[in-house]
Design a protein around this motif. Structure first.
Motif, PDB file in Angstrom:
ATOM      1  N   LYS A 177      49.708  74.958  54.032  1.00 59.17           N
ATOM      2  CA  LYS A 177      49.487  75.740  55.936  1.00 59.17           C
ATOM      3  C   LYS A 177      48.156  76.111  55.907  1.00 59.17           C
ATOM      4  N   VAL A 178      47.511  75.612  57.239  1.00 61.02           N
ATOM      5  CA  VAL A 178      46.208  76.170  57.739  1.00 61.02           C
ATOM      6  C   VAL A 178      46.285  77.538  58.692  1.00 61.02           C
ATOM      7  N   GLU A 179      45.611  78.119  58.502  1.00 52.65           N
ATOM      8  CA  GLU A 179      45.378  79.657  59.762  1.00 52.65           C
ATOM      9  C   GLU A 179      44.176  79.855  59.786  1.00 52.65           C
ATOM     10  N   THR A 180      43.784  80.597  61.421  1.00 60.68           N
ATOM     11  CA  THR A 180      42.736  80.875  61.205  1.00 60.68           C
ATOM     12  C   THR A 180      43.115  82.720  61.759  1.00 60.68           C
ATOM     13  N   LEU A 181      42.473  83.293  61.055  1.00 63.79           N
ATOM     14  CA  LEU A 181      42.509  85.092  61.633  1.00 63.79           C
ATOM     15  C   LEU A 181      41.998  85.849  62.976  1.00 63.79           C
ATOM     16  N   GLN A 182      40.959  84.477  63.417  1.00 63.31           N
ATOM     17  CA  GLN A 182      40.125  85.389  64.358  1.00 63.31           C
ATOM     18  C   GLN A 182      39.998  86.780  64.445  1.00 63.31           C
ATOM     19  N   GLY A 226      41.878  71.520  63.587  1.00 65.65           N
ATOM     20  CA  GLY A 226      42.636  70.146  63.614  1.00 65.65           C
ATOM     21  C   GLY A 226      41.606  70.177  62.080  1.00 65.65           C
ATOM     22  N   ALA A 227      39.883  70.616  61.693  1.00 59.52           N
ATOM     23  CA  ALA A 227      39.801  69.908  60.926  1.00 59.52           C
ATOM     24  C   ALA A 227      40.064  70.552  59.661  1.00 59.52           C
ATOM     25  N   MET A 228      40.439  71.955  59.463  1.00 56.37           N
ATOM     26  CA  MET A 228      41.391  72.100  57.980  1.00 56.37           C
ATOM     27  C   MET A 228      42.927  71.168  58.097  1.00 56.37           C
ATOM     28  N   GLU A 229      43.646  71.091  58.956  1.00 56.74           N
ATOM     29  CA  GLU A 229      44.341  70.397  58.274  1.00 56.74           C
ATOM     30  C   GLU A 229      44.335  68.740  57.969  1.00 56.74           C
ATOM     31  N   ARG A 230      43.156  68.239  58.444  1.00 54.89           N
ATOM     32  CA  ARG A 230      42.744  67.145  57.619  1.00 54.89           C
ATOM     33  C   ARG A 230      42.341  67.548  55.865  1.00 54.89           C
ATOM     34  N   THR A 231      41.971  68.499  55.346  1.00 57.52           N
ATOM     35  CA  THR A 231      42.096  68.370  54.301  1.00 57.52           C
ATOM     36  C   THR A 231      43.117  68.813  53.834  1.00 57.52           C
ATOM     37  N   MET A 265      32.691  71.854  58.072  1.00 59.30           N
ATOM     38  CA  MET A 265      34.468  72.131  57.576  1.00 59.30           C
ATOM     39  C   MET A 265      34.718  70.187  57.688  1.00 59.30           C
ATOM     40  N   LEU A 266      33.697  69.954  59.048  1.00 56.12           N
ATOM     41  CA  LEU A 266      35.167  68.304  58.879  1.00 56.12           C
ATOM     42  C   LEU A 266      33.878  66.709  57.579  1.00 56.12           C
ATOM     43  N   SER A 267      33.135  68.034  56.457  1.00 55.56           N
ATOM     44  CA  SER A 267      32.549  66.617  55.998  1.00 55.56           C
ATOM     45  C   SER A 267      33.439  66.781  54.725  1.00 55.56           C
ATOM     46  N   VAL A 294      49.128  75.874  64.697  1.00 53.69           N
ATOM     47  CA  VAL A 294      49.529  76.001  63.136  1.00 53.69           C
ATOM     48  C   VAL A 294      49.106  75.061  62.967  1.00 53.69           C
ATOM     49  N   TYR A 295      49.493  74.906  61.508  1.00 54.98           N
ATOM     50  CA  TYR A 295      49.895  73.113  61.155  1.00 54.98           C
ATOM     51  C   TYR A 295      50.312  73.005  59.616  1.00 54.98           C
ATOM     52  N   VAL A 296      51.623  72.904  59.670  1.00 50.70           N
ATOM     53  CA  VAL A 296      52.178  72.759  58.100  1.00 50.70           C
ATOM     54  C   VAL A 296      52.603  72.189  57.544  1.00 50.70           C
ATOM     55  N   VAL A 297      51.843  70.895  56.691  1.00 42.84           N
ATOM     56  CA  VAL A 297      52.130  70.056  55.708  1.00 42.84           C
ATOM     57  C   VAL A 297      53.331  70.286  54.378  1.00 42.84           C
ATOM     58  N   GLU A 298      54.364  68.984  54.659  1.00 52.18           N
ATOM     59  CA  GLU A 298      55.482  69.360  54.633  1.00 52.18           C
ATOM     60  C   GLU A 298      55.489  68.445  53.184  1.00 52.18           C
TER      61      GLU A 298
END
Length: 335
Positions: free
Chosen positions: A232-237, A214-219, A171-173, A1-5
């Motif tokens: 915040k980025v999350e995947t529902l899996q 990780g790719a989502m965190e860049r965005t 996603m990486l684009s 889980v990535y959170v950018v504040e």
């Protein structure tokens, strides 16, 4: 889980991207059409000749008619320039075979396969095996609908074309990053008092899922730089029950906590189209829902750019792009 504040005094940064110029000249006759002179980094050489034997096969997940129509619309600018077919399904052998056959019937001998999936790992092993790019079958085939009649382990598809494809997913684009940021900003009122949640389907294997995050965190970093309170980025899996239950808890907790802090939450689906199952997951919580990546003209740019990169890596030339004369042949092509 990535959170950018970020705090409310953060400077707004402009997203970095390199604009891609694609000159479409489908309306001109073959004698009049001039291939675009798009320079390749590190070279001033051009190949002005066009190879009429090259075609494009776009793979996309497929869904409702509205979903499929959005994909067709994104692919149409490419189809206006070069023979192009779409194979809907999750690396579905039947649709792949139909697309290959249609292109070959039109005289195509070299096919650039554009895998229009968020993650470059999605159905990669199955795709490569079916197309003859790998001798190793996937551990498990994903077969749906009519494809199930082929048995649990279908054979590679028969064709007489040279085939190549790309490694990375959407996603990486930078195109996807621009669209996702634009979706959040379209719904924003006062970013300093708002939070953004990016939600994607995700992968079952932990390593693959971490790479998606990780790719989502860049965005997310780019979006946070626009002054939002939290991203915040999350995947529902979605297809893995135990992981999904844990993800749903994290997702709902984040939205509830941000709302409790007086922050308006914007949920952006990191999907090609639609909002997916997220409305059900977020039932009873307050949030604003954005659209997926489609429809958006930047997806057309991604399709054309990816096709061009595959073509150039093989040393092929088409009306779509010009490549430097010493372009290296990418590994993993089949005939």
């Amino acid at each position: 889980v990535y959170v950018v504040e970020t705090d409310s005094q953060s400077h707004l940064l402009t997203m970095r991207y390199i604009p891609l110029l694609i000159l479409l000249s489908a309306c001109a006759s073959p004698s009049q059409r001039t291939p675009p002179s798009v320079p390749v980094s590190g070279s001033d050489a051009y190949l002005p000749e066009e190879d009429a034997s090259v075609g494009i096969l776009v793979m996309a997940h497929g869904g409702t008619e509205k979903w499929n129509a959005a994909v067709r619309e994104a692919v149409q600018p490419l189809a206006d320039v070069i023979p192009t077919e779409i194979a809907f399904g999750m690396a579905d052998p039947l649709s792949l075979k139909a697309g290959l056959s249609s292109l070959e019937d039109a005289g195509v001998e070299r096919i650039a396969v554009v895998r229009m999936f968020l993650s470059g790992e999605s159905f990669a092993e199955q795709t490569r095996y079916l197309l003859g790019l790998s001798d190793t079958p996937p551990e498990h085939f994903m077969l749906m609908g009519e494809a199930r009649r082929l048995g649990p382990s279908p054979l590679p598809l028969s064709h007489h074309s040279e085939i190549a494809t790309q490694e990375e997913g959407i996603m990486l684009s930078y195109e996807a990053a621009e669209i996702v940021a634009a979706r959040a900003l379209e719904l924003a009122h006062q970013p300093a008092t708002e939070s953004v949640l990016l939600l994607a389907h995700g992968m079952g294997e932990d390593g693959a899922n971490e790479r998606v995050l990780g790719a989502m965190e860049r965005t997310a970093t780019d979006i946070a730089a626009r002054g939002f309170a939290a991203v915040k980025v999350e995947t529902l899996q979605e297809d893995w029950a135990e992981e999904r239950a844990e993800a749903e808890n994290r997702i709902r907790t984040f939205v509830a906590e941000q709302s409790g802090m007086g922050r308006r939450v914007i949920v952006v689906p990191y999907r090609l189209s639609g909002f997916g199952p997220y409305a059900e997951v977020l039932n009873g919580l307050e949030y604003s829902a954005a659209e997926g990546l489609l429809p958006h003209p930047r997806l057309s740019d991604w399709v054309s750019r990816t096709a061009s990169e595959v073509i150039c890596a093989q040393g092929w030339t088409t009306p779509l792009s010009s490549c430097r004369g010493d372009a290296a042949t990418a590994p993993g092509h089949a005939r």
